[in-house]
Scaffold this active site. Structure first.
Site, mmCIF file in Angstrom:
data_model
loop_
_atom_site.group_PDB
_atom_site.id
_atom_site.type_symbol
_atom_site.label_atom_id
_atom_site.label_comp_id
_atom_site.label_asym_id
_atom_site.label_seq_id
_atom_site.Cartn_x
_atom_site.Cartn_y
_atom_site.Cartn_z
ATOM 1 N N ILE A 1 14.391 5.181 -28.480
ATOM 2 C CA ILE A 1 15.171 6.412 -28.640
ATOM 3 C C ILE A 1 14.257 7.555 -28.217
ATOM 4 O O ILE A 1 13.401 7.992 -28.992
ATOM 5 C CB ILE A 1 15.635 6.595 -30.096
ATOM 6 C CG1 ILE A 1 16.469 5.393 -30.551
ATOM 7 C CG2 ILE A 1 16.461 7.881 -30.231
ATOM 8 C CD1 ILE A 1 16.798 5.394 -32.022
ATOM 9 N N PRO A 2 14.379 8.030 -26.975
ATOM 10 C CA PRO A 2 13.394 8.972 -26.412
ATOM 11 C C PRO A 2 13.548 10.396 -26.921
ATOM 12 O O PRO A 2 13.951 11.302 -26.192
ATOM 13 C CB PRO A 2 13.671 8.882 -24.913
ATOM 14 C CG PRO A 2 15.144 8.576 -24.829
ATOM 15 C CD PRO A 2 15.423 7.673 -26.007
ATOM 16 N N CYS A 3 13.170 10.611 -28.183
ATOM 17 C CA CYS A 3 13.340 11.929 -28.787
ATOM 18 C C CYS A 3 12.490 12.990 -28.095
ATOM 19 O O CYS A 3 12.780 14.182 -28.211
ATOM 20 C CB CYS A 3 13.036 11.876 -30.274
ATOM 21 S SG CYS A 3 11.414 11.219 -30.701
ATOM 22 N N TYR A 4 11.474 12.569 -27.367
ATOM 23 C CA TYR A 4 10.629 13.547 -26.663
ATOM 24 C C TYR A 4 11.384 14.245 -25.538
ATOM 25 O O TYR A 4 10.936 15.277 -25.030
ATOM 26 C CB TYR A 4 9.366 12.866 -26.118
ATOM 27 C CG TYR A 4 9.620 11.748 -25.133
ATOM 28 C CD1 TYR A 4 9.741 12.023 -23.774
ATOM 29 C CD2 TYR A 4 9.752 10.432 -25.552
ATOM 30 C CE1 TYR A 4 9.984 10.996 -22.857
ATOM 31 C CE2 TYR A 4 9.987 9.410 -24.659
ATOM 32 C CZ TYR A 4 10.114 9.697 -23.320
ATOM 33 O OH TYR A 4 10.358 8.681 -22.413
ATOM 34 N N ARG A 5 12.543 13.736 -25.151
ATOM 35 C CA ARG A 5 13.345 14.362 -24.102
ATOM 36 C C ARG A 5 14.270 15.454 -24.637
ATOM 37 O O ARG A 5 15.088 15.982 -23.906
ATOM 38 C CB ARG A 5 14.178 13.295 -23.370
ATOM 39 C CG ARG A 5 13.339 12.304 -22.576
ATOM 40 C CD ARG A 5 14.204 11.235 -21.922
ATOM 41 N NE ARG A 5 13.376 10.205 -21.285
ATOM 42 C CZ ARG A 5 13.788 8.973 -21.009
ATOM 43 N NH1 ARG A 5 15.029 8.606 -21.309
ATOM 44 N NH2 ARG A 5 12.970 8.099 -20.447
#
Length: 208
Positions: A159-163
């Site tokens: 889950i690429p929360c850094y995006r």
């Protein structure tokens, strides 16, 4: 999490939940989701310890069992989809809460779960704002909830929360998964230019 009541209180802190004792036996106290009446937390005493049964993604069931000896296959339930947590003091409270939260998400398709599914859709090399993720998750008014959900991201590898950035393109002041500088590092690895802690949304913002 020292006992049954603390676990029940945490389970009841989620929206649309209620406590149930379906077996006419006070030893068994469950927390259910009102919308479908499914139980996501079972509590009972066994062998001198309070036990919690929680639903789990089969891919993560073994992860928790390998991490803690006191997390075992679900007692009296499908052992591929349920784990039992034995409250003997060896499993940290934060991980117990995470497993209960994951169980709730699994049976409710909660706002947090919708948020995580929305974030998974953000393409590599792009960013989306909190408000944009909220819209994709079905509720434009829950931008703040997006931030809270991503702060407790259960699966940062997938889950690429850094995006996700704020409405001005600014990165999180305190990125939870790796600390200061890690969000910028991850974005740069995907070709996203970060200048003074900010991303140009016109250039890198995801056009859904």
């Amino acid at each position: 999490m020292t006992g049954r009541q603390q676990a029940l209180d945490f389970g009841l802190s989620f929206p649309d939940t209620y406590q149930d004792a379906p077996f006419h036996d006070d030893n068994w106290q469950l927390v259910r989701y009102k919308c479908n009446k499914k139980a996501f937390l079972w509590t009972y005493e066994k062998n001198g310890f309070i036990n919690l049964n929680v639903k789990v993604d089969p891919d993560k069931a073994l992860f928790w069992r390998d991490m803690y000896q006191s997390v075992v296959p679900g007692y009296h339930l499908n052992k591929d989809h349920w784990n039992t947590i034995i409250l003997d003091g060896t499993v940290p409270d934060d991980d117990i809460r995470q497993m209960i939260a994951d169980s709730y998400d699994a049976i409710s398709f909660s706002p947090a779960r919708r948020i995580y599914e929305a974030v998974k859709r953000i393409p590599r090399g792009c960013v989306a704002t909190y408000g944009q993720v909220a819209r994709m998750a079905g509720d434009p008014g829950m931008a703040r909830a997006v931030g809270n959900a991503l702060h407790r991201n259960p699966d940062p590898d997938n889950i690429p929360c850094y995006r996700v950035v704020n409405s001005k393109g600014q990165l999180a002041e305190k990125f939870a998964f790796g600390g200061e500088g890690r969000q910028e590092e991850l974005l740069r690895s995907e070709g996203v230019l970060v200048t003074d802690g900010k991303v140009d949304l016109d250039r890198f913002g995801w056009k859904e």
